[in-house]
Design a protein around this motif. Structure first.
Motif, PDB file in Angstrom:
ATOM      1  N   VAL A  47       0.963  -1.119  -0.122  1.00 52.06           N
ATOM      2  CA  VAL A  47       0.015   0.025   0.061  1.00 52.06           C
ATOM      3  C   VAL A  47       0.589   0.901  -0.149  1.00 52.06           C
ATOM      4  CG1 VAL A  47      -2.023   0.674   1.473  1.00 52.06           C
ATOM      5  CG2 VAL A  47      -1.733  -1.435   1.142  1.00 52.06           C
ATOM      6  N   LYS A  48       1.629   1.100   0.654  1.00 51.77           N
ATOM      7  CA  LYS A  48       3.003   2.305   0.627  1.00 51.77           C
ATOM      8  C   LYS A  48       3.097   2.420  -0.481  1.00 51.77           C
ATOM      9  CE  LYS A  48       6.863   3.968   3.248  1.00 51.77           C
ATOM     10  NZ  LYS A  48       7.537   4.294   4.812  1.00 51.77           N
ATOM     11  N   ASN A  49       3.971   1.474  -1.347  1.00 51.72           N
ATOM     12  CA  ASN A  49       4.588   1.321  -2.498  1.00 51.72           C
ATOM     13  C   ASN A  49       3.790   1.724  -3.466  1.00 51.72           C
ATOM     14  OD1 ASN A  49       6.234   0.933  -4.519  1.00 51.72           O
ATOM     15  ND2 ASN A  49       5.443   0.022  -5.178  1.00 51.72           N
ATOM     16  N   ASP A  50       2.454   1.502  -3.641  1.00 51.03           N
ATOM     17  CA  ASP A  50       1.511   1.964  -4.417  1.00 51.03           C
ATOM     18  C   ASP A  50       0.623   4.137  -4.500  1.00 51.03           C
ATOM     19  OD1 ASP A  50       0.660  -0.234  -5.521  1.00 51.03           O
ATOM     20  OD2 ASP A  50      -0.856  -0.648  -3.708  1.00 51.03           O
ATOM     21  N   ILE A  51       0.799   4.555  -2.936  1.00 50.52           N
ATOM     22  CA  ILE A  51       0.576   5.374  -2.316  1.00 50.52           C
ATOM     23  C   ILE A  51       1.725   5.896  -3.712  1.00 50.52           C
ATOM     24  CG2 ILE A  51       0.841   7.360  -0.542  1.00 50.52           C
ATOM     25  CD1 ILE A  51      -0.972   5.145   0.917  1.00 50.52           C
ATOM     26  N   LEU A  52       2.541   5.313  -2.786  1.00 49.34           N
ATOM     27  CA  LEU A  52       4.162   6.684  -3.336  1.00 49.34           C
ATOM     28  C   LEU A  52       4.392   6.583  -5.491  1.00 49.34           C
ATOM     29  CD1 LEU A  52       6.885   7.811  -3.090  1.00 49.34           C
ATOM     30  CD2 LEU A  52       8.195   5.422  -2.806  1.00 49.34           C
ATOM     31  N   GLY A  53       4.508   5.731  -5.826  1.00 42.31           N
ATOM     32  CA  GLY A  53       4.402   5.963  -7.241  1.00 42.31           C
ATOM     33  C   GLY A  53       2.762   7.034  -7.423  1.00 42.31           C
TER      34      GLY A  53
ATOM     35  N   LYS B 120      14.647  -7.445  -8.216  1.00 37.76           N
ATOM     36  CA  LYS B 120      12.827  -7.632  -7.409  1.00 37.76           C
ATOM     37  C   LYS B 120      12.097  -6.896  -6.840  1.00 37.76           C
ATOM     38  CE  LYS B 120      13.568 -11.546  -9.398  1.00 37.76           C
ATOM     39  NZ  LYS B 120      13.727 -12.679 -10.167  1.00 37.76           N
ATOM     40  N   GLU B 121      12.778  -5.721  -5.941  1.00 37.58           N
ATOM     41  CA  GLU B 121      12.305  -5.016  -5.105  1.00 37.58           C
ATOM     42  C   GLU B 121      12.896  -3.106  -5.472  1.00 37.58           C
ATOM     43  OE1 GLU B 121      13.813  -6.354  -1.564  1.00 37.58           O
ATOM     44  OE2 GLU B 121      15.819  -5.161  -1.516  1.00 37.58           O
ATOM     45  N   VAL B 122      11.904  -2.350  -4.474  1.00 39.96           N
ATOM     46  CA  VAL B 122      12.223  -0.723  -5.213  1.00 39.96           C
ATOM     47  C   VAL B 122      12.256  -0.068  -3.660  1.00 39.96           C
ATOM     48  CG1 VAL B 122      10.983  -0.320  -6.870  1.00 39.96           C
ATOM     49  CG2 VAL B 122      10.166  -0.445  -5.463  1.00 39.96           C
ATOM     50  N   SER B 123      12.952   1.166  -3.558  1.00 41.38           N
ATOM     51  CA  SER B 123      13.060   1.549  -2.707  1.00 41.38           C
ATOM     52  C   SER B 123      12.057   2.216  -2.268  1.00 41.38           C
ATOM     53  CB  SER B 123      13.915   3.245  -2.534  1.00 41.38           C
ATOM     54  OG  SER B 123      14.206   3.767  -1.460  1.00 41.38           O
ATOM     55  N   LEU B 124      11.209   2.477  -0.668  1.00 37.06           N
ATOM     56  CA  LEU B 124       9.934   3.293  -0.054  1.00 37.06           C
ATOM     57  C   LEU B 124      10.511   4.719   0.275  1.00 37.06           C
ATOM     58  CD1 LEU B 124       8.387   0.356   1.322  1.00 37.06           C
ATOM     59  CD2 LEU B 124       7.847   1.541  -0.811  1.00 37.06           C
ATOM     60  N   VAL B 125      11.551   5.048   0.068  1.00 36.35           N
ATOM     61  CA  VAL B 125      11.944   5.964   0.298  1.00 36.35           C
ATOM     62  C   VAL B 125      11.296   7.138  -1.044  1.00 36.35           C
ATOM     63  CG1 VAL B 125      13.852   7.795   1.223  1.00 36.35           C
ATOM     64  CG2 VAL B 125      13.701   5.430   1.994  1.00 36.35           C
ATOM     65  N   GLU B 126      11.379   8.628  -0.588  1.00 39.58           N
ATOM     66  CA  GLU B 126      10.582   8.789  -2.110  1.00 39.58           C
ATOM     67  C   GLU B 126      11.729   9.706  -2.594  1.00 39.58           C
ATOM     68  OE1 GLU B 126       7.135  12.414  -3.124  1.00 39.58           O
ATOM     69  OE2 GLU B 126       7.654  11.628  -0.918  1.00 39.58           O
ATOM     70  N   ALA B 127      12.743  10.316  -1.667  1.00 36.57           N
ATOM     71  CA  ALA B 127      13.645  10.768  -2.264  1.00 36.57           C
ATOM     72  C   ALA B 127      15.137  10.307  -3.616  1.00 36.57           C
ATOM     73  CB  ALA B 127      14.690  11.601  -0.930  1.00 36.57           C
ATOM     74  N   GLU B 128      14.996   8.877  -2.848  1.00 33.77           N
ATOM     75  CA  GLU B 128      16.038   8.407  -3.691  1.00 33.77           C
ATOM     76  C   GLU B 128      15.256   7.977  -4.968  1.00 33.77           C
ATOM     77  OE1 GLU B 128      16.853   4.738  -1.095  1.00 33.77           O
ATOM     78  OE2 GLU B 128      17.756   5.750   0.285  1.00 33.77           O
ATOM     79  N   ARG B 129      13.616   7.304  -4.481  1.00 30.87           N
ATOM     80  CA  ARG B 129      12.976   6.425  -5.675  1.00 30.87           C
ATOM     81  C   ARG B 129      13.030   8.074  -7.077  1.00 30.87           C
ATOM     82  NH1 ARG B 129       8.915   2.751  -4.685  1.00 30.87           N
ATOM     83  NH2 ARG B 129       7.743   3.602  -6.731  1.00 30.87           N
TER      84      ARG B 129
END
Length: 695
Positions: free
Chosen positions: A169-175, A611-620
């Protein structure tokens, strides 16, 4: 046994063309998810047909039962998002029972698992909605989200799967934040996405459960074998017509995403240059202003219904480009639906100059044949061989020094055309051997001694050249008739047929159809094109990193095999391939165009390996900006080569560096053709006799 022969790699997948719309499906009560007599009968018939007619003889026993269970669970929950290890352990008593269930028509175990799946979806959606409502996420906290869980273990317990969904859910929101959506729009979009996911699962009826289960059985035998219900058979018929209407893309499901499997040559998507194999469609809107619906988690059938439509209407697609990776924001693509004609997929020719020589290029996107025109008795019905013969005559009159047949992204087509096209370049003889499930071998031959062209020849292939393309390329290589240049091909060396299962029932009712692998292709020198594909004589550096592509990447694919060579006579001596490969490598190491392709390929491989992504907005955001900058630099290097002004940024019209547009100012599509011309020029000089010099 009634059957329809199928060649090519994409026949299983739905094509996005216009058709009669399906009725809106209501939610199905849990208690109605039980097998009926028609499904029991279909399972019994399907078992008999597979054991009798399939090319690979696999007994339905405890060993296969284990595979069926694993594949069924993977089909229901491919990303391990709903079941826990406790669920999997609870299904273990079926591990050696599913074979008996199929052979006796007792399908209750499959439906019990399906009902449990639906319960787990309800639980996970409730959790996602709760997390979304709380919406207290820290986007500076150092943590990652594993978006690809295909090879990950099942969550051990409820605590683990709840944390998995928290990150999802956090990743969906960040996207959506990175895409510029405000908090209110994000909440509305995701609430709709999650509730739609539950509603779609609730709309899956007993027929859907049955089809998923029997396909777990079929695909446990071989990846090109599958069952199609009466409804899906209708969509397959649409895909096999010559005159088609829509955007022209072949789709498949991958976890909860709709992925473009292939762009149909000559279709609107192909002509736009905006959609490509591997891109993920995440939203669909109608017309210029219609709301774009989030379609993540939708069944493929429902996505198809949204995308296809009438000629000249617009559809807007939100797309995640393949090379952008899971961390990238979406881009919007607008496509005008149109009718796809056979002429749009026809062979075309052009001329390239290299090393003081002129080379004809014949671009062949498919092995087509107008079977309707032929059946109607038309003397001038359209066919690949007839069109190519005309193009050869024209190129010969233009005094070209050699011809390049470009089969990149040609997924196959008519076996007759592959055989007859080969005959344009060889005197006569066998072209391909076909071995059926009983071990009988038929040989497809060119019986016409006339050769339309006897000069220097090269065949350009890539990892998406398949089936009929591989037959042609393999025959040219075995006869020594020309050079095969490019990347190893797809490796599909099998033949499928469509079997109407109703013909085996007493009352001849519609039970759907089985796509069945019945034979395997073998080259005239005895080896198969299966699994290994056709290995080029001169191989491009873009072939690196393609190990997880093609037939060899598919579960349960038939292995490479060989039979006795056919009686044939090579027409020329083998060239000095090591010298040609060396000259190619030296040349492309300094070629800005090929450096563009190699760097592009490396970028794709990096994204596919993640396989994975960062959940830190600045890094993304930083990661996305860096990828965009690398793409801009690649583009501008290529534009400088073509004498074009540099771009200051990549906007929506220019950012897609993987486009092969008809209007292709950077000449991306020509890079490999130009290098093939250089290689063919090297070959011509290599064959020229050396003139003795006096001392």
């Amino acid at each position: 046994m009634k059957k329809t022969l199928i060649l090519g790699i994409n026949a299983l997948y739905l094509l996005v063309f216009s058709a009669t719309a399906l009725a809106v499906v209501k939610e199905v009560p849990q208690e109605s998810l039980i097998p009926d007599n028609s499904q029991r009968q279909t399972a019994l018939i399907l078992n008999r047909v597979l054991e009798r007619y399939h090319y690979r003889k696999v007994p339905l026993d405890d060993k296969l039962s284990e595979k069926i269970l694993n594949r069924y669970l993977e089909a229901l929950d491919p990303n391990k998002s709903f079941f826990t290890q406790a669920d999997i352990d609870g299904f273990s008593h079926y591990r050696h029972e599913l074979d008996d269930a199929i052979s006796s028509g007792r399908l209750e175990p499959a439906f019990e698992i399906f009902r449990r799946f639906r319960q787990r979806v309800d639980q996970r959606v409730d959790l996602a909605l709760k997390l979304l409502k709380e919406n207290k996420f820290d986007f500076t906290r150092k943590e990652t989200y594993r978006f690809d869980r295909e090879d990950a273990p099942w969550a051990k317990n409820e605590t683990q799967i709840e944390d998995q969904w928290r990150k999802r859910v956090k990743n969906d929101i960040l996207g959506l934040r990175l895409a510029g959506k405000d908090d209110k729009k994000i909440r509305e979009t995701l609430e709709k996405r999650y509730t739609t996911m539950r509603r779609r699962v609730h709309q899956l009826d007993a027929g859907s459960a049955f089809q998923t289960f029997v396909n777990a059985y079929a695909l446990s035998i071989e990846p090109h074998t599958s069952y199609m219900s009466p409804e899906r058979s209708e969509n397959f018929d649409i895909s096999m017509r010559l005159s088609l209407q829509g955007i022209g893309a072949v789709l498949r499901s991958d976890d909860e995403y709709t992925v473009i499997q292939k762009v149909v040559p000559g279709g609107p998507a192909d002509k736009s240059g905006q959609l490509h194999a591997g891109d993920k469609i995440v939203g669909v809107g109608q017309g210029e202003k219609g709301e774009v619906e989030d379609i993540i988690g939708w069944p493929l059938q429902d996505v198809v219904e949204k995308i296809r439509g009438k000629k000249d209407t617009l559809v807007r697609l939100n797309v995640l480009p393949k090379a952008a990776g899971a961390s990238a924001p979406v881009k919007t693509v607008v496509i005008q639906r149109d009718k796809i004609k056979l002429e749009d997929q026809a062979a075309k020719s052009s001329i390239i100059e290299a090393d003081g020589m002129r080379f004809g290029v014949i671009d062949l996107p498919a092995f087509y044949r107008d079977f309707r025109g032929q059946a109607a008795g038309e003397k001038d019905f359209r066919s690949t061989t007839r069109d190519v013969r005309k193009l050869i005559d024209k190129l010969v009159k233009d005094h070209v020094d050699g011809i390049i047949v470009d089969l990149r992204n040609n997924g196959g087509g008519s076996l007759t055309e592959a055989t007859e096209l080969t005959g344009l370049f060889i005197p006569h003889g066998p072209v391909v051997q076909v071995k059926d499930s009983q071990g009988h071998i038929d040989v497809e031959r060119d019986s016409d001694p006339e050769e339309a062209y006897t000069g220097p020849l090269a065949v350009l292939v890539n990892r998406n050249s398949a089936s009929a393309s591989e037959i042609f390329a393999a025959a040219i290589q075995d006869y020594g008739r020309g050079l095969i240049i490019g990347e190893p091909t797809f490796g599909k060396g099998t033949v499928q047929s469509l079997v109407d299962l109703g013909q085996f029932s007493r009352h001849k009712q519609d039970l759907g159809r089985l796509r069945l692998t019945i034979a395997q292709f073998f080259r005239v020198r005895g080896g198969s094109t299966q699994h290994k594909g056709v290995i080029p004589d001169v191989q491009f550096p873009t072939a690196e990193g393609s190990g997880k592509h093609g037939e060899s990447s598919l579960d349960n694919a038939l292995p490479w095999a060989s039979i006795k060579p056919a009686e044939y006579h090579p027409v020329s001596k083998a060239p000095q391939l090591a010298m040609l490969q060396h000259k190619h490598e030296v040349r492309v190491a300094k070629d800005p165009g090929f450096n563009f392709l190699v760097e592009q390929n490396q970028e794709i491989n990096r994204m596919e390996a993640r396989k994975e992504v960062s959940l830190v907005e600045a890094e993304r955001k930083k990661e996305w900006d860096e990828r965009e900058q690398r793409a801009l630099e690649r583009h501008n290097k290529l534009r400088a080569l073509r004498g074009l002004p540099p771009l200051s940024k990549l906007d929506d019209d220019d950012e897609d560096e993987f486009a092969e547009k008809e209007d292709d100012p950077e000449g991306i599509n020509r890079i490999m053709q130009e290098e093939a011309a250089h290689i063919l020029a090297d070959y011509i000089r290599q064959q020229q006799p050396v003139t003795a010099q006096a001392d």
